[in-house]
Design an enzyme around this catalytic site. Structure first.
Site, short mmCIF file in Angstrom:
data_model
loop_
_atom_site.label_atom_id
_atom_site.label_comp_id
_atom_site.label_asym_id
_atom_site.label_seq_id
_atom_site.Cartn_x
_atom_site.Cartn_y
_atom_site.Cartn_z
N ARG A 69 0.92 13.16 33.82
CA ARG A 69 0.79 14.23 32.83
C ARG A 69 1.39 15.52 33.37
O ARG A 69 1.49 15.71 34.59
CB ARG A 69 -0.72 14.40 32.56
CG ARG A 69 -1.06 15.32 31.44
CD ARG A 69 -2.54 15.20 31.10
NE ARG A 69 -2.95 16.34 30.29
CZ ARG A 69 -3.60 17.38 30.76
NH1 ARG A 69 -3.98 17.42 32.02
NH2 ARG A 69 -3.92 18.38 29.96
N LYS A 133 -10.10 10.63 42.10
CA LYS A 133 -9.25 10.03 41.06
C LYS A 133 -8.94 8.56 41.37
O LYS A 133 -8.42 8.24 42.43
CB LYS A 133 -7.96 10.83 40.92
CG LYS A 133 -7.09 10.35 39.77
CD LYS A 133 -6.09 11.40 39.33
CE LYS A 133 -5.14 10.84 38.27
NZ LYS A 133 -4.39 11.88 37.59
N ARG A 266 -10.60 21.60 36.60
CA ARG A 266 -11.09 21.22 37.93
C ARG A 266 -12.57 21.56 38.03
O ARG A 266 -12.95 22.68 37.66
CB ARG A 266 -10.41 22.03 39.03
CG ARG A 266 -8.92 21.94 39.07
CD ARG A 266 -8.47 21.12 40.29
NE ARG A 266 -7.03 21.14 40.42
CZ ARG A 266 -6.17 20.55 39.61
NH1 ARG A 266 -6.62 19.88 38.57
NH2 ARG A 266 -4.87 20.61 39.82
C1 BTN Z 1 -1.75 11.05 35.11
O1 BTN Z 1 -2.75 10.89 35.82
O2 BTN Z 1 -1.17 12.14 35.02
C2 BTN Z 1 -1.25 9.88 34.29
C3 BTN Z 1 -0.58 8.86 35.16
C4 BTN Z 1 0.00 7.70 34.38
C5 BTN Z 1 0.83 6.79 35.26
C6 BTN Z 1 1.25 5.55 34.53
S1 BTN Z 1 1.88 4.32 35.62
C7 BTN Z 1 2.43 3.38 34.26
C8 BTN Z 1 3.02 4.36 33.25
N1 BTN Z 1 4.40 4.63 33.58
C9 BTN Z 1 4.58 5.88 33.97
O3 BTN Z 1 5.67 6.38 34.31
N2 BTN Z 1 3.43 6.55 33.93
C10 BTN Z 1 2.33 5.72 33.48
#
Ligand code: BTN
Length: 268
Positions: A69, A133, A266
């Protein structure tokens, strides 16, 4: 149609079992396993923009440009994490709350100690309510040329501990809850619950999920700091979410409703 597992994958992916579990819920869905892609979400978004709106679950052992994100990267090594995306044509009345229902499905399918940090983090909490996390959810949509809008739900889940260069905070991993946890078996466990809630969200929106979200809410009642990405921050107490999935925060200036994707939250 289910595509065979690429012969060079390190792990044995249950592509047929996944397809058998998902296809009855979503006829026409395909399951694909890739050894390496830039990003499972980027691939599915590109397909949708090119006019292919068919439902698809794409899992990759390695992503070379995994995305999180707010433009962050998502780093993970093969086997140490589960990285997949689910593309689904969806037409909900409103999109807000989609990452929250996806989080509820994943948390419930994983373990009692998996909680949700608004809007898209999966946390592993200890007995004192402190969380680290465990994973994240990235929701994106693309308009298929001449077709429906496609939601691409990307999920990254830490399966085993691994050191990530430059990362100072410690991640949680699923093997803390289940020794010997493996990405393929985990995907088989969470894929159908995830698909079901996305379909229910399309019909009913977020409101029916409020109680189940509240039961997994890692922030409710806690003091939090809201960080604006353009700079600036404020503090308050998290009071849960409203019927649209917006975060409610009691601050010195009054009750705030946080919907912005440009805010990080946070615990203080
Ligand atoms: C976050 O925590 O910000 C979201 C992370 C999401 C990661 C997943 S891995 C599979 C899919 N492909 C990506 O490039 N991102 C999501």
């Amino acid at each position: 149609m289910s595509l065979p597992v690429a012969p060079t994958t390190m792990l044995r992916w249950p592509a047929e079992e996944l397809w058998e579990a998902l296809q009855p819920l979503c006829p026409g869905l395909s399951v694909e396993v890739a050894t390496e892609v830039d990003s499972t979400s980027s691939r599915l978004l590109e397909r949708a923009r090119a006019g292919d709106a068919s439902p698809c679950l794409l899992v990759a052992e390695r992503q070379t440009a995994g995305r999180g994100r707010l433009g962050r990267s998502w780093e993970a090594s093969p086997g140490a994490s589960l990285t997949f995306s689910l593309a689904l044509p969806l037409a909900p009345r409103a999109w807000s709350g989609l990452s929250l229902v996806a989080g509820v499905a994943l948390a419930e399918a994983l373990h009692e100690r998996v909680r949700l940090k608004w809007p898209n983090d999966l946390w592993l909490v200890d007995g004192a309510g402190q969380g680290r996390k465990l994973g994240g959810i990235l929701i994106e949509t693309a308009q298929a040329a001449g077709g429906p809008r496609v939601a691409v739900v990307g999920v990254g889940l830490n399966i085993r501990q691994e050191a990530i260069a430059g990362e100072t905070t410690s991640r949680a991993s699923l093997d803390e809850l289940e020794s010997g946890a493996q990405a393929p078996a985990t995907l088989l466990r969470i894929a159908a619950p995830l698909l079901r809630v996305l379909q229910a969200f399309e019909r009913e929106g977020f409101a029916p999920w409020m109680a189940r979200y509240a039961a997994r809410d890692a922030l409710a009642g806690r003091s939090i700091r809201l960080l604006q990405h353009q700079g600036g921050s404020s503090e308050g107490q998290a009071l849960g979410v409203d019927e649209q999935g917006a975060l409610l925060v009691q601050t010195a200036a009054g009750l705030q409703t946080i919907t912005s994707a440009e805010v990080s939250v946070r615990p203080c």
